[in-house]
Design a protein around this motif. Structure first.
Motif, mmCIF file in Angstrom:
data_model
loop_
_atom_site.group_PDB
_atom_site.id
_atom_site.type_symbol
_atom_site.label_atom_id
_atom_site.label_comp_id
_atom_site.label_asym_id
_atom_site.label_seq_id
_atom_site.Cartn_x
_atom_site.Cartn_y
_atom_site.Cartn_z
ATOM 1 N N SER A 11 0.823 -1.210 0.000
ATOM 2 C CA SER A 11 0.000 0.000 0.000
ATOM 3 C C SER A 11 0.856 1.258 0.000
ATOM 4 O O SER A 11 0.390 2.316 -0.366
ATOM 5 C CB SER A 11 -0.961 -0.013 1.194
ATOM 6 N N SER A 12 2.133 1.167 0.344
ATOM 7 C CA SER A 12 2.999 2.336 0.333
ATOM 8 C C SER A 12 3.765 2.454 -0.987
ATOM 9 O O SER A 12 4.641 3.285 -1.117
ATOM 10 C CB SER A 12 3.969 2.265 1.507
ATOM 11 N N ALA A 20 2.462 5.341 -6.798
ATOM 12 C CA ALA A 20 1.353 5.274 -7.753
ATOM 13 C C ALA A 20 1.867 5.630 -9.144
ATOM 14 O O ALA A 20 2.732 6.485 -9.301
ATOM 15 C CB ALA A 20 0.246 6.242 -7.345
ATOM 16 N N THR A 21 1.357 4.944 -10.163
ATOM 17 C CA THR A 21 1.756 5.234 -11.537
ATOM 18 C C THR A 21 0.527 5.520 -12.379
ATOM 19 O O THR A 21 -0.574 5.075 -12.070
ATOM 20 C CB THR A 21 2.512 4.037 -12.163
ATOM 21 N N VAL A 22 0.747 6.255 -13.444
ATOM 22 C CA VAL A 22 -0.308 6.568 -14.398
ATOM 23 C C VAL A 22 0.191 6.130 -15.762
ATOM 24 O O VAL A 22 1.332 6.393 -16.121
ATOM 25 C CB VAL A 22 -0.621 8.088 -14.420
#
Length: 190
Positions: free
Chosen positions: A36-37, A40-42
């Motif tokens: 969860s840490s 984040a990627t897009v």
């Protein structure tokens, strides 16, 4: 003595129960929860298209000759094809752009009333070349010259871009710009 054994058994059971409870509380978290840490990627993609007019044509042309003997059919085919190739070259096509693409020999037979072959009646030779025409403004003139020289088969006139490197690079640049625009829009959205 029996009471000692029961007492000891009860103590061992209590220790086991406490140990199970302690170990159950320290079960590791699942892999999904552990990540969860993670960062984040897009992911984005872009589209780029470029329309390019064709600059080259290719055509299959040649002769089909039928004669009483195979030797006569081959000789007539070779003579006609040489004349056609000379005419195409005179119209501006280079040697490197003329290649034999097919050569077929067919035995022509007569058949009786039951559909059975009875005798060889003639031989048919089909001789085809692939011609690349690098100036598409000359396609009509080159085909006219070939027909005037004896070509009696013309197949598949195809138009295309000979070197699409520049157009591919331009389309790639447009796709990158499109993707960058999508990234900017994503970054500005709440």
């Amino acid at each position: 003595m029996q009471s000692f054994s029961l007492r000891r058994l009860a103590s061992l059971g209590a220790v086991a129960l406490v140990a199970t409870t302690l170990f159950a509380g320290s079960v590791p978290v699942s892999a999904q929860e552990a990540t969860s840490s993670a960062i984040a990627t897009v992911s984005v993609s872009g589209v780029g298209a470029v329309a390019v007019a064709p600059d080259t044509a290719s055509v299959q042309l040649g002769v089909t000759v039928t004669e009483a003997t195979l030797a006569d059919a081959q000789a007539a085919s070779s003579t006609q094809m040489a004349t056609i190739i000379d005419a195409v070259k005179s119209a501006g096509v280079e040697d490197k752009d003329i290649q034999t693409s097919s050569y077929y020999v067919s035995v022509m037979q007569t058949y009786d009333s039951n559909g059975n072959p009875t005798e060889v009646s003639s031989f048919q030779v089909q001789n085809q070349v692939n011609v690349v025409i690098r100036d598409i403004a000359k396609v009509g003139d080159i085909l006219d010259s070939a027909v005037a020289a004896g070509a009696n088969t013309i197949y598949g006139v195809n138009f295309y871009v000979d070197d699409s490197t520049a157009a591919s690079s331009q389309a790639r640049a447009l796709a990158i710009a499109d993707a960058q625009e999508a990234v900017s829009a994503e970054a500005l959205s709440p």
